[in-house]
Scaffold this motif. Sequence first.
Motif, mmCIF file in Angstrom:
data_model
loop_
_atom_site.group_PDB
_atom_site.id
_atom_site.type_symbol
_atom_site.label_atom_id
_atom_site.label_comp_id
_atom_site.label_asym_id
_atom_site.label_seq_id
_atom_site.Cartn_x
_atom_site.Cartn_y
_atom_site.Cartn_z
ATOM 1 N N GLY A 34 12.500 23.570 17.147
ATOM 2 C CA GLY A 34 11.238 23.062 17.669
ATOM 3 C C GLY A 34 10.378 22.362 16.636
ATOM 4 O O GLY A 34 9.175 22.209 16.826
ATOM 5 N N ILE A 35 10.989 21.922 15.550
ATOM 6 C CA ILE A 35 10.262 21.218 14.497
ATOM 7 C C ILE A 35 10.740 19.766 14.461
ATOM 8 O O ILE A 35 11.913 19.504 14.228
ATOM 9 C CB ILE A 35 10.472 21.879 13.118
ATOM 10 N N LYS A 36 9.815 18.851 14.720
ATOM 11 C CA LYS A 36 10.124 17.426 14.614
ATOM 12 C C LYS A 36 10.014 17.036 13.144
ATOM 13 O O LYS A 36 9.099 17.491 12.446
ATOM 14 C CB LYS A 36 9.138 16.602 15.429
ATOM 15 N N SER A 37 10.926 16.176 12.677
ATOM 16 C CA SER A 37 10.903 15.855 11.254
ATOM 17 C C SER A 37 11.542 14.501 10.967
ATOM 18 O O SER A 37 12.283 13.964 11.785
ATOM 19 C CB SER A 37 11.624 16.948 10.463
ATOM 20 N N CYS A 38 11.249 13.991 9.776
ATOM 21 C CA CYS A 38 11.858 12.761 9.282
ATOM 22 C C CYS A 38 11.702 12.719 7.765
ATOM 23 O O CYS A 38 10.984 13.534 7.185
ATOM 24 C CB CYS A 38 11.226 11.527 9.925
ATOM 25 N N ALA A 39 12.371 11.753 7.160
ATOM 26 C CA ALA A 39 12.267 11.561 5.709
ATOM 27 C C ALA A 39 12.337 10.069 5.412
ATOM 28 O O ALA A 39 12.923 9.307 6.173
ATOM 29 C CB ALA A 39 13.388 12.301 4.988
ATOM 30 N N VAL A 40 11.720 9.685 4.319
ATOM 31 C CA VAL A 40 11.707 8.276 3.931
ATOM 32 C C VAL A 40 11.653 8.165 2.405
ATOM 33 O O VAL A 40 10.978 8.949 1.747
ATOM 34 C CB VAL A 40 10.531 7.530 4.606
ATOM 35 N N ASP A 41 12.393 7.209 1.861
ATOM 36 C CA ASP A 41 12.417 6.985 0.415
ATOM 37 C C ASP A 41 11.169 6.243 -0.038
ATOM 38 O O ASP A 41 10.626 5.410 0.689
ATOM 39 C CB ASP A 41 13.649 6.166 0.022
ATOM 40 N N VAL A 42 10.732 6.568 -1.240
ATOM 41 C CA VAL A 42 9.584 5.895 -1.856
ATOM 42 C C VAL A 42 9.879 5.674 -3.332
ATOM 43 O O VAL A 42 10.746 6.331 -3.898
ATOM 44 C CB VAL A 42 8.274 6.710 -1.697
ATOM 45 N N GLY A 43 9.147 4.768 -3.940
ATOM 46 C CA GLY A 43 9.335 4.557 -5.371
ATOM 47 C C GLY A 43 8.489 3.412 -5.882
ATOM 48 O O GLY A 43 7.894 2.666 -5.107
ATOM 49 N N GLY A 44 8.426 3.301 -7.189
ATOM 50 C CA GLY A 44 7.653 2.243 -7.836
ATOM 51 C C GLY A 44 6.678 2.814 -8.831
ATOM 52 O O GLY A 44 6.826 3.927 -9.316
ATOM 53 N N ASP A 45 5.657 2.038 -9.129
ATOM 54 C CA ASP A 45 4.560 2.480 -9.983
ATOM 55 C C ASP A 45 3.596 3.255 -9.089
ATOM 56 O O ASP A 45 3.183 2.745 -8.045
ATOM 57 C CB ASP A 45 3.871 1.254 -10.599
ATOM 58 N N LEU A 46 3.225 4.469 -9.475
ATOM 59 C CA LEU A 46 2.468 5.340 -8.569
ATOM 60 C C LEU A 46 1.178 4.703 -8.072
ATOM 61 O O LEU A 46 0.924 4.672 -6.872
ATOM 62 C CB LEU A 46 2.171 6.696 -9.219
ATOM 63 N N ILE A 47 0.359 4.198 -8.954
ATOM 64 C CA ILE A 47 -0.940 3.657 -8.541
ATOM 65 C C ILE A 47 -0.772 2.514 -7.540
ATOM 66 O O ILE A 47 -1.425 2.479 -6.498
ATOM 67 C CB ILE A 47 -1.758 3.187 -9.764
ATOM 68 N N ASN A 48 0.120 1.587 -7.835
ATOM 69 C CA ASN A 48 0.331 0.448 -6.936
ATOM 70 C C ASN A 48 1.086 0.828 -5.669
ATOM 71 O O ASN A 48 1.066 0.070 -4.699
ATOM 72 C CB ASN A 48 1.070 -0.674 -7.665
ATOM 73 N N SER A 49 1.747 1.970 -5.666
ATOM 74 C CA SER A 49 2.550 2.389 -4.519
ATOM 75 C C SER A 49 1.804 3.259 -3.519
ATOM 76 O O SER A 49 2.341 3.566 -2.456
ATOM 77 C CB SER A 49 3.791 3.152 -5.001
ATOM 78 N N ILE A 50 0.586 3.683 -3.836
ATOM 79 C CA ILE A 50 -0.143 4.596 -2.942
ATOM 80 C C ILE A 50 -0.255 4.048 -1.513
ATOM 81 O O ILE A 50 0.104 4.753 -0.563
ATOM 82 C CB ILE A 50 -1.521 4.977 -3.524
ATOM 83 N N PRO A 51 -0.697 2.812 -1.307
ATOM 84 C CA PRO A 51 -0.762 2.314 0.072
ATOM 85 C C PRO A 51 0.601 2.276 0.757
ATOM 86 O O PRO A 51 0.715 2.573 1.947
ATOM 87 C CB PRO A 51 -1.337 0.899 -0.080
ATOM 88 N N THR A 52 1.637 1.920 0.008
ATOM 89 C CA THR A 52 2.980 1.843 0.566
ATOM 90 C C THR A 52 3.489 3.228 0.969
ATOM 91 O O THR A 52 4.122 3.380 2.018
ATOM 92 C CB THR A 52 3.960 1.214 -0.452
ATOM 93 N N ILE A 53 3.227 4.241 0.162
ATOM 94 C CA ILE A 53 3.650 5.606 0.486
ATOM 95 C C ILE A 53 2.988 6.064 1.783
ATOM 96 O O ILE A 53 3.656 6.587 2.684
ATOM 97 C CB ILE A 53 3.313 6.580 -0.668
ATOM 98 N N ILE A 54 1.694 5.845 1.898
ATOM 99 C CA ILE A 54 0.966 6.251 3.104
ATOM 100 C C ILE A 54 1.473 5.471 4.309
ATOM 101 O O ILE A 54 1.708 6.045 5.386
ATOM 102 C CB ILE A 54 -0.552 6.072 2.906
ATOM 103 N N GLU A 55 1.691 4.184 4.139
ATOM 104 C CA GLU A 55 2.197 3.339 5.227
ATOM 105 C C GLU A 55 3.583 3.804 5.683
ATOM 106 O O GLU A 55 3.852 3.895 6.879
ATOM 107 C CB GLU A 55 2.256 1.891 4.744
ATOM 108 N N ARG A 56 4.455 4.110 4.752
ATOM 109 C CA ARG A 56 5.804 4.572 5.118
ATOM 110 C C ARG A 56 5.761 5.911 5.845
ATOM 111 O O ARG A 56 6.530 6.153 6.765
ATOM 112 C CB ARG A 56 6.689 4.660 3.878
#
Length: 139
Positions: A34-56
Amino acid sequence: MNSSSIEVAKAAIKLAVSTREEERIIIDELKKEGIKSCAVDVGGDLINSIPTIIERALVASKKTGIIKDIHVHEGAVAGAAKDAISQLNSKALGLNFGGKLGIARSGEHIVVCLFISIGLLHLNDLAIAIGHRSIPIVE
């Protein structure tokens, strides 16, 4: 079945630290619980990647049906992702990283887990963090 926030957090962590091969099996097992779930890869420079991480996190959550396309659900995922990022910020600030987001939801509990490898020449470090939110069940 509604799992506790601890069980949902464990599910998100399992996904974040899993390999791509293990991921599909874990998602299927969690679905049976009964647990819905997913996963997604992330990477890059942390500061510049913050919007991308949230968007993904948002795109993956909507695409897999973990959340509905409503403001309060989107805000919860974005806030939980931002919490996880901020926990790792001091460790990875200014450095490159690669890793994965694990996202899990059961009932009103949603958890975003960020597991990353932080690169500095050949000296890699690891970090993990989670963010939790409570969201309304919308049918």
